[in-house]
Write a protein that holds these residues in place. Sequence first.
Motif, mmCIF file in Angstrom:
data_model
loop_
_atom_site.group_PDB
_atom_site.id
_atom_site.type_symbol
_atom_site.label_atom_id
_atom_site.label_comp_id
_atom_site.label_asym_id
_atom_site.label_seq_id
_atom_site.Cartn_x
_atom_site.Cartn_y
_atom_site.Cartn_z
ATOM 1 N N GLN A 152 63.458 -22.937 40.074
ATOM 2 C CA GLN A 152 61.824 -22.426 40.861
ATOM 3 C C GLN A 152 61.323 -21.921 39.644
ATOM 4 O O GLN A 152 60.216 -21.811 40.167
ATOM 5 C CB GLN A 152 62.317 -21.091 41.429
ATOM 6 N N TRP A 177 63.533 -22.940 55.144
ATOM 7 C CA TRP A 177 62.196 -24.348 55.340
ATOM 8 C C TRP A 177 63.107 -25.451 56.158
ATOM 9 O O TRP A 177 62.677 -26.097 56.088
ATOM 10 C CB TRP A 177 61.421 -24.820 54.086
ATOM 11 N N TRP A 234 59.435 -31.533 54.660
ATOM 12 C CA TRP A 234 59.951 -30.844 53.333
ATOM 13 C C TRP A 234 60.582 -31.487 52.937
ATOM 14 O O TRP A 234 62.001 -31.443 53.505
ATOM 15 C CB TRP A 234 60.060 -29.252 53.530
ATOM 16 N N THR A 251 59.200 -25.327 44.810
ATOM 17 C CA THR A 251 59.863 -25.496 46.350
ATOM 18 C C THR A 251 61.656 -26.449 45.508
ATOM 19 O O THR A 251 62.060 -27.978 46.357
ATOM 20 C CB THR A 251 59.631 -25.836 46.871
ATOM 21 N N TRP A 268 50.392 -22.716 49.310
ATOM 22 C CA TRP A 268 50.865 -24.067 48.506
ATOM 23 C C TRP A 268 50.210 -25.061 47.823
ATOM 24 O O TRP A 268 49.299 -25.268 48.147
ATOM 25 C CB TRP A 268 51.356 -24.969 49.783
ATOM 26 N N TYR A 288 64.830 -20.985 50.805
ATOM 27 C CA TYR A 288 64.898 -22.763 51.213
ATOM 28 C C TYR A 288 65.698 -23.166 52.407
ATOM 29 O O TYR A 288 64.657 -23.952 52.792
ATOM 30 C CB TYR A 288 66.093 -22.548 49.638
#
Length: 365
Positions: free
Chosen positions: A208, A278, A290, A204, A133, A275
Amino acid sequence: MRDILTNRITSRFGCGILGLLVICLGSVNLFAETVPPLPNADWFSVGNYGLAAQAIEDKFDMMAKGEILDVPGEEPNSSRIWPVLGDPEFGVVAPREQVKMSFMFPVGQLHASDNPMTKGVHEVSTKSDFAMWLTVQGKLRSYLSDRSDQWDPSITDYKNPSSRSIFNRGAAALGMFNSDQKPGFGYFPNVADLWIDADSLFRTSLYQDWQNSESATPQEPKTQSLENWNGNEEFEPWLNKWPNMDGASLALARGIPIEDVVDQGGADAAYANWYNDWWVANTQKGNFPWTGHGYTYDWAYLDEVDNGQGLTEFVVMPSGGDDHVFYYEVISHHNTLEYVTIPEPSSLLILLMGLVFVPLQIRRR
């Protein structure tokens, strides 16, 4: 004669002032942004970490959107074509665009078998569990420099639980908990600068594409159903545009097996799965703050979501077979304190030029 002497003194005085100005520009950020103060000086705790995650769930639709995200490669000398003549890989690896990024990495990552942070050229791992990341190079440094009143440079132990530790402050800016306690993912004491294939990056967010600077989200991100992505056609979601990747490589979501991705719509739905996974596994369960907006949540600001917008974040796709191997080159790596307090080579050069320039003017008198 007097006029000539006066002009020389004025000229040399002006050059001396210019030299001092160069020193100042090399060592001080004169354009530092005004940053909001932290709501709680003792913010570093597991409970506050969960509070930040809850704040995102409660205020998801209120968080900043629009043309607010950083785009890699926009700063001078922050993009390149690699490899070129003289590189060992020239003629072996197809040329590609690379951008300069930063990676705050955990203990053990330096010599890891997957995505090591030792200097030099490496292939991006094929394993989705080892995804990096990243943030745009230099942004973490400037972010923490602008908030220098929020951390204490005398704290050099990255395990120190103080809210004044730069290691905790840096991790918080990226939405991470710098600890081996749950729900943290371990200690993150180091930052590396690296060149990486631009096509390996994705944002994210609903958009994208790494070149898109707009923060946008699905209409209803709060369940795992893929129907949440219906009605987002106006945003032209990138679900079918992951470049040069096969179905196995698209199974990026940690915790989503490849067969589950296939069952839920195949490769075309892989990003929506990633997505939503998460969102549910981290923010909704209070494990991890997040945002899903394309930027990190600086959880040192706790539930103040208006101030918690952190840094633009990107995930690196795993390499996907012989024809889709991504590369990165580690330029440097330091612990976070050194990374923020030691000037970049370009800034150091400006500082040295200023230091040399003033004595030269003095000796010429």
